[in-house]
Design an enzyme around this catalytic site. Structure first.
Site, short mmCIF file in Angstrom:
data_model
loop_
_atom_site.label_atom_id
_atom_site.label_comp_id
_atom_site.label_asym_id
_atom_site.label_seq_id
_atom_site.Cartn_x
_atom_site.Cartn_y
_atom_site.Cartn_z
N ASP A 103 0.75 -1.34 0.08
CA ASP A 103 0.10 -0.01 0.08
C ASP A 103 0.94 1.25 -0.22
O ASP A 103 1.91 1.44 0.44
CB ASP A 103 -0.90 -0.11 1.14
CG ASP A 103 -2.02 0.74 1.07
OD1 ASP A 103 -2.23 1.26 0.05
OD2 ASP A 103 -2.69 1.23 2.13
N ARG B 283 0.01 7.65 -2.47
CA ARG B 283 0.63 8.61 -1.57
C ARG B 283 1.91 9.17 -2.00
O ARG B 283 2.22 10.11 -1.95
CB ARG B 283 0.36 8.26 -0.15
CG ARG B 283 -1.01 8.37 0.46
CD ARG B 283 -1.23 7.73 1.37
NE ARG B 283 -1.76 6.42 1.37
CZ ARG B 283 -1.36 5.47 2.46
NH1 ARG B 283 -1.19 5.84 3.61
NH2 ARG B 283 -1.67 4.10 2.10
N TRP B 284 2.67 8.12 -2.48
CA TRP B 284 4.01 8.15 -2.70
C TRP B 284 4.19 9.11 -4.03
O TRP B 284 4.69 10.11 -4.05
CB TRP B 284 4.61 6.69 -3.09
CG TRP B 284 6.32 6.78 -3.61
CD1 TRP B 284 7.28 7.00 -2.71
CD2 TRP B 284 6.63 6.89 -4.96
NE1 TRP B 284 8.62 7.00 -3.34
CE2 TRP B 284 8.17 7.07 -4.79
CE3 TRP B 284 6.13 7.44 -6.23
CZ2 TRP B 284 8.87 7.32 -5.67
CZ3 TRP B 284 6.85 7.62 -7.20
CH2 TRP B 284 8.45 7.45 -7.07
N GLU C 87 -12.09 -5.18 -4.75
CA GLU C 87 -12.30 -4.00 -4.74
C GLU C 87 -11.79 -2.81 -5.50
O GLU C 87 -12.08 -1.88 -5.61
CB GLU C 87 -12.29 -3.55 -3.16
CG GLU C 87 -13.29 -3.96 -2.16
CD GLU C 87 -12.58 -5.69 -1.86
OE1 GLU C 87 -11.42 -5.85 -2.16
OE2 GLU C 87 -13.60 -6.31 -1.63
N ASN C 88 -10.79 -3.23 -5.88
CA ASN C 88 -10.01 -2.23 -7.06
C ASN C 88 -10.71 -1.82 -7.99
O ASN C 88 -10.12 -0.79 -8.87
CB ASN C 88 -8.39 -2.49 -7.32
CG ASN C 88 -7.50 -2.66 -5.99
OD1 ASN C 88 -6.50 -3.57 -5.98
ND2 ASN C 88 -7.90 -1.85 -5.10
N ARG D 37 -11.98 1.86 -8.62
CA ARG D 37 -11.02 3.06 -9.11
C ARG D 37 -11.28 3.58 -10.35
O ARG D 37 -12.00 2.68 -11.18
CB ARG D 37 -9.57 2.44 -8.88
CG ARG D 37 -9.07 2.01 -7.56
CD ARG D 37 -7.76 1.87 -7.46
NE ARG D 37 -7.50 1.60 -5.91
CZ ARG D 37 -6.33 1.81 -5.32
NH1 ARG D 37 -5.38 2.33 -6.18
NH2 ARG D 37 -6.18 1.68 -4.15
N ARG E 283 -5.00 -2.18 8.57
CA ARG E 283 -5.91 -2.95 8.53
C ARG E 283 -5.74 -4.31 7.62
O ARG E 283 -4.61 -4.32 7.26
CB ARG E 283 -6.88 -2.20 7.22
CG ARG E 283 -7.74 -1.05 7.90
CD ARG E 283 -8.66 -0.65 6.70
NE ARG E 283 -8.14 0.29 5.73
CZ ARG E 283 -7.93 1.46 5.89
NH1 ARG E 283 -8.18 2.02 7.01
NH2 ARG E 283 -7.30 2.11 5.05
N SER F 49 -8.12 -5.51 5.25
CA SER F 49 -8.48 -5.29 3.70
C SER F 49 -8.74 -6.43 2.91
O SER F 49 -8.29 -6.46 1.85
CB SER F 49 -7.59 -4.29 2.93
OG SER F 49 -7.23 -3.11 3.67
C1 FPP Z 1 -2.06 0.24 -3.38
O1 FPP Z 1 -1.58 1.45 -3.32
C2 FPP Z 1 -1.39 -0.61 -4.37
C3 FPP Z 1 -2.33 -1.11 -5.59
C4 FPP Z 1 -3.75 -0.91 -5.41
C5 FPP Z 1 -1.62 -1.87 -6.63
C6 FPP Z 1 -0.35 -2.66 -6.30
C7 FPP Z 1 0.43 -2.72 -7.61
C8 FPP Z 1 1.66 -2.71 -7.78
C9 FPP Z 1 2.62 -2.46 -6.54
C10 FPP Z 1 2.32 -2.57 -9.27
C11 FPP Z 1 1.73 -3.64 -9.89
C12 FPP Z 1 2.06 -5.05 -9.23
C13 FPP Z 1 2.57 -5.98 -9.85
C14 FPP Z 1 2.63 -7.30 -9.06
C15 FPP Z 1 3.70 -5.75 -10.96
P1 FPP Z 1 -2.62 2.70 -3.47
O2 FPP Z 1 -2.72 3.07 -4.95
O3 FPP Z 1 -3.99 2.30 -2.72
O4 FPP Z 1 -1.76 3.85 -2.76
P2 FPP Z 1 -2.42 4.81 -1.61
O5 FPP Z 1 -3.20 4.15 -0.52
O6 FPP Z 1 -1.39 5.45 -1.04
O7 FPP Z 1 -3.50 5.63 -2.72
#
Ligand code: FPP
Length: 238
Positions: free
Chosen positions: A16, A20-21, A63-64, A67, A190, A192
């Site tokens: 996660d 934010r990064w 759930e993604n 987005r 969490r 999640s």
């Molecule tokens: C959560 O960060 C991350 C994800 C929903 C996707 C994870 C995907 C990757 C690390 C890259 C692709 C994966 C592979 C295996 C190549 P967020 O977007 O919810 O961050 P935030 O909470 O800061 O908004």
């Protein structure tokens, strides 16, 4: 714990903090996901070197899909590119790639690349890298329950025969060892909807570090912390 037990057999990670990064740097969210792929590469390599049995990464939750369509499409594109680019690295590290989740609902081109990567690596004998894709823990339990009920209905299974083991046998990956350590980056406390059945006794380790910044040193910190814990599985230590 013996020396060998100090290294968890199975680490599961909620990656996660990509968004934010990116925001911190004035970039669009997808740049965070892109950078997060570098962490995926480094952490996978390190876990394979440490001879873990399995590393499970929460790459896309059920759930993604909520987005924005643009972000979902870019995540799928990134995943596809990762699968193609990483084949050599997977082979060199003797990794066997697998996936859990409702894979049949992913875009066809992603499914195709996933099948190729799984097929090509199926005889590798080192670490299992399991990608949770379109994965939801509750859905996994519901899917298992449906399959068990179907067997009961068809007379292949008796109601009084159903145990926890029966449920395990009907999870997406029945032979996977339960995660010993669940890492979550990005600071939220969490689960999640991740591996709900499997993390029952997992040790939790949460770090405020965002996933794109997560490196070998952080992994080693988590493993050191794990090694100092006393796991009792509900029992007592003499
Ligand atoms: C959560 O960060 C991350 C994800 C929903 C996707 C994870 C995907 C990757 C690390 C890259 C692709 C994966 C592979 C295996 C190549 P967020 O977007 O919810 O961050 P935030 O909470 O800061 O908004």
């Amino acid at each position: 714990m013996s020396r060998k037990e100090c290294i968890p057999s199975h680490i599961a990670i909620i990656m996660d903090g990509n968004g934010r990064w990116a925001r911190q740097r004035g970039l669009i969210r997808i740049r965070g996901h892109e950078k997060g792929t570098e962490s995926v590469r480094e952490i996978t390599r390190e876990c394979a070197k440490k001879h873990l049995k399995q590393l499970t990464l929460y790459a896309f939750s059920s759930e993604n899909w909520k987005r924005p369509k643009r972000e979902v499409n870019l995540l799928m594109k990134l995943l596809k590119e990762y699968l193609i680019k990483e084949r050599k690295e997977i082979e060199e590290n003797n990794i066997r790639l697998t996936a859990i989740g409702r894979i049949n609902e992913l875009p066809e081109d992603v499914q195709r690349e996933l099948t190729i990567s799984m097929e090509e690596s199926k005889n590798n004998t080192g670490m299992v890298l399991c990608l949770a894709l379109n994965y939801g823990g509750r859905t996994e339990i519901v899917d298992a329950a449906k399959e068990i009920m179907r067997k009961v209905k068809e007379g292949k299974l008796r109601l009084d025969e159903i145990t926890e083991e029966t449920f395990r046998e009907h999870m997406y990956m029945p032979d996977m060892p339960d995660p010993d350590l669940l890492i979550r980056t990005g600071g939220e406390m969490r689960i999640s909807n991740f591996l709900l059945w499997e993390v029952s006794y997992a040790e939790l380790w949460v770090t405020p570090v965002y996933w794109p910044d997560f490196r070998k040193t952080h992994l080693e910190e988590a493993i050191r912390d794990y090694a100092n814990r006393e796991r009792r599985f509900g029992g007592l230590i003499e």
